[in-house]
Design a protein around this motif. Structure first.
Motif, PDB file in Angstrom:
ATOM      1  N   UNK A 293      -4.655   6.028  -5.487  1.00  0.00           N
ATOM      2  CA  UNK A 293      -3.522   5.125  -5.300  1.00  0.00           C
ATOM      3  C   UNK A 293      -3.253   4.290  -6.550  1.00  0.00           C
ATOM      4  N   UNK A 294      -4.253   4.122  -7.417  1.00  0.00           N
ATOM      5  CA  UNK A 294      -4.117   3.287  -8.614  1.00  0.00           C
ATOM      6  C   UNK A 294      -3.832   4.101  -9.874  1.00  0.00           C
ATOM      7  N   UNK A 295      -3.874   5.424  -9.772  1.00  0.00           N
ATOM      8  CA  UNK A 295      -3.858   6.278 -10.952  1.00  0.00           C
ATOM      9  C   UNK A 295      -2.518   6.297 -11.679  1.00  0.00           C
ATOM     10  N   UNK A 296      -1.431   6.058 -10.957  1.00  0.00           N
ATOM     11  CA  UNK A 296      -0.096   6.189 -11.568  1.00  0.00           C
ATOM     12  C   UNK A 296       0.491   4.859 -12.012  1.00  0.00           C
ATOM     13  N   UNK A 297      -0.298   3.802 -11.998  1.00  0.00           N
ATOM     14  CA  UNK A 297       0.180   2.517 -12.492  1.00  0.00           C
ATOM     15  C   UNK A 297       0.766   1.594 -11.440  1.00  0.00           C
ATOM     16  N   UNK A 298       0.859   2.070 -10.183  1.00  0.00           N
ATOM     17  CA  UNK A 298       1.423   1.226  -9.129  1.00  0.00           C
ATOM     18  C   UNK A 298       0.326   0.396  -8.467  1.00  0.00           C
ATOM     19  N   UNK A 299      -0.443  -0.308  -9.291  1.00  0.00           N
ATOM     20  CA  UNK A 299      -1.640  -0.971  -8.794  1.00  0.00           C
ATOM     21  C   UNK A 299      -1.334  -2.115  -7.828  1.00  0.00           C
ATOM     22  N   UNK A 300      -0.327  -2.932  -8.161  1.00  0.00           N
ATOM     23  CA  UNK A 300      -0.011  -4.065  -7.290  1.00  0.00           C
ATOM     24  C   UNK A 300       0.483  -3.592  -5.927  1.00  0.00           C
ATOM     25  N   UNK A 301       1.368  -2.595  -5.928  1.00  0.00           N
ATOM     26  CA  UNK A 301       1.882  -2.058  -4.671  1.00  0.00           C
ATOM     27  C   UNK A 301       0.756  -1.473  -3.834  1.00  0.00           C
ATOM     28  N   UNK A 302      -0.107  -0.698  -4.475  1.00  0.00           N
ATOM     29  CA  UNK A 302      -1.208  -0.060  -3.751  1.00  0.00           C
ATOM     30  C   UNK A 302      -2.156  -1.107  -3.175  1.00  0.00           C
ATOM     31  N   UNK A 303      -2.425  -2.166  -3.941  1.00  0.00           N
ATOM     32  CA  UNK A 303      -3.345  -3.204  -3.477  1.00  0.00           C
ATOM     33  C   UNK A 303      -2.753  -3.993  -2.316  1.00  0.00           C
ATOM     34  N   UNK A 304      -1.471  -4.363  -2.417  1.00  0.00           N
ATOM     35  CA  UNK A 304      -0.835  -5.089  -1.330  1.00  0.00           C
ATOM     36  C   UNK A 304      -0.731  -4.206  -0.081  1.00  0.00           C
ATOM     37  N   UNK A 305      -0.521  -2.914  -0.287  1.00  0.00           N
ATOM     38  CA  UNK A 305      -0.468  -1.983   0.840  1.00  0.00           C
ATOM     39  C   UNK A 305      -1.832  -1.850   1.498  1.00  0.00           C
ATOM     40  N   UNK A 306      -2.896  -1.924   0.682  1.00  0.00           N
ATOM     41  CA  UNK A 306      -4.255  -1.897   1.232  1.00  0.00           C
ATOM     42  C   UNK A 306      -4.462  -3.092   2.164  1.00  0.00           C
ATOM     43  N   UNK A 307      -4.006  -4.263   1.727  1.00  0.00           N
ATOM     44  CA  UNK A 307      -4.129  -5.447   2.582  1.00  0.00           C
ATOM     45  C   UNK A 307      -3.355  -5.264   3.882  1.00  0.00           C
ATOM     46  N   UNK A 308      -2.156  -4.672   3.780  1.00  0.00           N
ATOM     47  CA  UNK A 308      -1.345  -4.441   4.978  1.00  0.00           C
ATOM     48  C   UNK A 308      -2.034  -3.463   5.919  1.00  0.00           C
TER      49      UNK A 308
END
Length: 274
Positions: free
Chosen positions: A246-261
């Motif tokens: 989920x972090x490999x393509x640079x969308x780290x903030x989106x992936x992290x916030x989605x993890x929280x969700x």
């Protein structure tokens, strides 16, 4: 005629639940009929959500009941959970070493396991199939635990918690189905064949669910160890594959916030149904 799900044998409940999670994988794989390309940003968000669901499910639906069902108090109550948790991770590591596979987003040179002449798409499918095993086990163990706890008069593990776990895993299976089928379509396979391989990656879930439920019911003292085993296997998958992908393509903030969700969603499901 509606089926009285609560009145069914726990192994049959596990089978039906495994078929449900398999079905949602198939539904996700069906996205290949709409498009052959993955929206990487959307996929990273869904993978982050899936990671959150799996982490929350590992604690709320598996590890916490394992501690409660250990029959001990104090620090000793953690021992079955610790042993089972580590064993689950070691089991998945063993599969990693024994089976050739490739994680999504990596070049063919990044394939793990023994050397193999298999193509990129097949190795991708093997990786997702491997990682569906702990999800199926988790579902089966949860239903087996509910049946065993009810038979023994224990209040800790309820059918509602098993249903909540099934819903959570089903939700995060949806993007996994498309993550398998899309590379096949991109490689030139027909949409129907790509869909077939996508849904086939989750066929192990109902099988693993039945094995997990049957094992718990046959050997009830294994219950806390089995719950923790499924948790350890799932956390291994999250740490080794889902979060890095989920972090490999640079969308780290989106992936992290989605993890929280995802974590909050699974926590709410477990508290509501469990």
């Amino acid at each position: 005629m509606l089926i009285d799900f609560a009145g069914l044998d726990p192994v049959l409940q596990a089978l039906l639940a495994g078929c449900f999670t398999w079905g949602l994988t198939a539904l996700g794989a069906g996205g290949v009929f709409l498009t052959r390309k993955m929206n990487r940003r959307r996929m990273d968000g869904m993978l982050g959500f899936a990671a959150g669901v799996m982490i929350a499910a590992s604690f709320w639906s598996l590890l916490l009941p394992a501690v409660e069902l250990s029959g001990s108090t104090g620090l000793a109550a953690c021992i079955p959970a610790v042993i089972g948790f580590i064993a689950g991770g070691v089991f998945m590591r063993g599969l990693d070493l024994l089976l050739p596979h490739l994680h999504t987003g990596l070049p063919l040179s990044g394939a793990e396991g023994p050397a193999s002449p298999l193509g990129r798409t097949t190795l991708l499918a093997i990786a997702v199939t491997m990682h569906n095993i702990p999800e199926g086990l988790a579902v089966g163990v949860a239903f087996g635990a509910a049946g065993a706890a009810a038979a023994a008069g224990l209040p800790y593990e309820t059918l509602g918690a098993a249903v909540a776990l099934t819903l959570g895993i089903g939700l995060q299976n949806f993007p996994e189905g498309f993550a398998v089928s899309a590379p096949f379509a991109g490689a030139g396979y027909s949409r129907l064949r790509s869909f077939w391989y996508g849904q086939l990656s989750a066929v192990v879930e109902p099988i693993a669910a039945v094995i997990g439920a049957a094992a718990v019911l046959l050997i009830q003292p294994l219950l806390p160890y089995a719950l923790a085993f499924a948790a350890g296997a799932m956390i291994f998958v999250v740490g080794e594959d889902v979060i890095p992908e989920s972090q490999r393509s640079g969308n780290t903030d989106l992936a992290t916030m989605s993890l929280l969700a995802g974590f909050v969603t699974m926590m709410a499901l477990d508290v509501t149904f469990g």
